[in-house]
Design an enzyme around this catalytic site. Structure first.
Site, PDB file in Angstrom:
ATOM      1  N   SER A   1       0.792  -1.237   0.000  1.00 23.59           N
ATOM      2  CA  SER A   1       0.000   0.000   0.000  1.00 23.59           C
ATOM      3  C   SER A   1       0.817   1.277   0.000  1.00 23.59           C
ATOM      4  O   SER A   1       0.252   2.374  -0.069  1.00 23.59           O
ATOM      5  CB  SER A   1      -0.957   0.013   1.201  1.00 23.59           C
ATOM      6  OG  SER A   1      -2.087  -0.781   0.928  1.00 23.59           O
TER       7      SER A   1
ATOM      8  N   LYS B   1      -0.062   3.707  -2.674  1.00 18.77           N
ATOM      9  CA  LYS B   1      -1.090   4.757  -2.606  1.00 18.77           C
ATOM     10  C   LYS B   1      -0.492   6.168  -2.610  1.00 18.77           C
ATOM     11  O   LYS B   1      -1.204   7.138  -2.868  1.00 18.77           O
ATOM     12  CB  LYS B   1      -1.971   4.542  -1.378  1.00 18.77           C
ATOM     13  CG  LYS B   1      -2.845   3.280  -1.477  1.00 18.77           C
ATOM     14  CD  LYS B   1      -3.749   3.114  -0.270  1.00 18.77           C
ATOM     15  CE  LYS B   1      -4.711   1.941  -0.441  1.00 18.77           C
ATOM     16  NZ  LYS B   1      -4.077   0.622  -0.259  1.00 18.77           N
TER      17      LYS B   1
ATOM     18  N   SER C   1      -6.051   3.464   4.613  1.00 21.88           N
ATOM     19  CA  SER C   1      -5.554   2.675   3.485  1.00 21.88           C
ATOM     20  C   SER C   1      -6.687   1.900   2.811  1.00 21.88           C
ATOM     21  O   SER C   1      -6.493   0.783   2.333  1.00 21.88           O
ATOM     22  CB  SER C   1      -4.449   1.702   3.942  1.00 21.88           C
ATOM     23  OG  SER C   1      -3.693   1.272   2.843  1.00 21.88           O
TER      24      SER C   1
END
Length: 452
Positions: free
Chosen positions: A67, A70, A131
């Site tokens: 993640s 992102k 997230s």
């Protein structure tokens, strides 16, 4: 029995020699950098202002980034907001793929209604704080129309930012196998985003440089999504190093940036903290504890070690003051000017984030601009403070990791006075003088040759 006694005697006689050998070969002291001993696949520490690399460990090897992906989605969202193609209050209507992913609570998600409508701002907060993966996909679809096209944008932007060895296959950092067969076209069903820690740090560096407002959201420890509605859900920030959370870092203000966890990527984290005017960015990937097991604590322990090292060992140091003159060249020749020389000096102080004890290892090196200074001379008219080159710092010994951008942060070298152009009469006399000077030199050389 005799052979046993002989061996014992030899060992007894050799013992003092071995002890002396051990004393001689052991280092007197261990450098702070060497004592980090980070249990990670890779790591890097940089100065967030200049991009100066302060420490790295296996930082050029591509690894899973989960993640931390992102951050690229955030960058493209801020860019779209800046361009006016997307607005914070713009509403997103659910697609079937985003709805299905949002219902998978095994993943980090805020549940979204099939018939719901959500503002880009609340989806962004869900992405940056919690997230949330479906929220991220919704943002990608809003910006590019489809996640497939958004992945193309991600890879293109990575190239523009100068990242290397990157591979984006989705907007979230999930493994494509988690996307229920709805992964972007042209990507493998079990593929995952990869990138070296150095490129992750470079992405974070550009994100903070271009859109520092991201920290207003990444520093929020907890927030309720859709507060006051039946869909309300508490979003606790996965960055447990924030001041209010369980692994709060006590040595500085931590306010970002992005965690990442998958089976492939392990426990990874891009962190940032600021103390006494020095902001650093850290990246650790696949952190494990002393037993070799990955955990949230392991990635924050590794990050703490980098923060400790950065803030304890480094500071902005003035290598040379403004007005610094180079010992071997305090001026540059002038052509067609009233003066034959013009003084040069450093315009601003030469500063760098380094270990203060290493200041004396750096020497300023003059690099002249060949477009202005041709064959060692600059043509008048010359104005005061005219830039004619820059300074590069050369380290005499030890490691210097350079800058995350690959570029060298330099200080301008300028002229210290104005030199007017000589009038036509002076230039004419100078040309005549030069002519007869050359003629005389040629004649003396010729005569001298006759008698040699």
């Amino acid at each position: 029995m005799k052979s046993v006694w002989n061996k014992a005697l030899v060992r007894w006689l050799l013992l003092p020699i071995l002890m002396v050998s051990m004393v001689v070969t052991q280092p007197v002291s261990t450098d702070a950098e060497e004592s980090l001993k980070l249990l990670v696949d890779s790591a890097i520490l940089i100065d967030a202002d200049t991009g100066k690399i302060l420490y790295e460990q296996n930082a050029d090897t591509a690894v899973g980034i989960a993640s931390m992906t992102k951050m690229m989605t955030e960058y493209l969202l801020f860019e779209a907001i800046e361009d006016g193609t997307v607005k914070w209050d713009q509403q997103y209507s659910m697609t079937e793929s985003t709805y299905k992913i949002s219902q998978d609570r095994r993943l980090s998600n805020v549940p979204l209604r099939r018939d719901g409508s959500y503002s880009i701002e609340e989806l962004y907060e869900a992405m940056a704080i919690y997230s949330a993966n479906a929220a991220t996909m919704a943002i990608a679809e809003t910006i590019a129309g489809t996640e497939t096209e958004f992945v193309n944008m991600m890879n293109k932007k990575a190239q523009e930012l100068g990242l290397v060895d990157y591979k984006f296959v989705n907007s979230t950092g999930l493994n494509n196998s988690d996307l229920q067969g709805m992964h972007p076209q042209g990507t493998d069903a079990n593929d995952e985003n990869t990138m070296p820690a150095k490129s992750v740090a470079k992405l974070a560096f550009h994100l903070l440089k271009d859109y520092p407002e991201v920290l207003k959201t990444t520093s929020i420890p907890s927030k309720v999504f859709r507060e006051g509605t039946p869909d309300a859900i508490k979003m606790d920030n996965w960055n447990f190093m924030l001041p209010e959370l369980v692994y709060a870092y006590k040595g500085a203000k931590v306010d970002g940036l992005k965690t990442g966890t998958t089976d492939f990527a392990g426990h990874s984290f891009t962190g940032t903290a600021e103390k006494d005017g020095l902001r650093v960015i850290t990246v650790v990937t696949k952190a494990v504890d002393s037993n070799g097991k990955g955990s949230y604590k392991a990635r924050f322990d590794a990050t703490s070690a980098l923060f400790n090292y950065g803030f304890a060992q480094f500071s902005k140091v003035e290598i040379a003051p403004a007005g610094y003159e180079f010992k071997n060249q305090k001026s540059v020749s002038v052509s067609k000017g009233k003066e034959s020389q013009v003084g040069i000096a450093v315009k601003e102080p030469i500063e760098m984030v380094i270990k203060p004890k290493e200041k004396e290892l750096y020497t300023p090196k003059l690099v002249l601009d060949e477009k202005k200074v041709k064959e060692g001379s600059i043509e008048a008219v010359i104005k005061k403070d005219e830039v004619i080159g820059h300074v590069e710092l050369v380290k005499s010994e030890g490691t210097d990791y350079g800058y995350i951008t690959g570029e060298v942060k330099s200080t301008d070298v300028v002229t210290t006075e104005t030199v007017e152009r000589a009038n036509w009469f002076s230039l004419g006399l100078r040309a005549v003088g030069d002519f007869f000077g050359k003629l005389w030199n040629g004649t003396t050389d010729f005569v001298g040759g006759l008698f040699n």
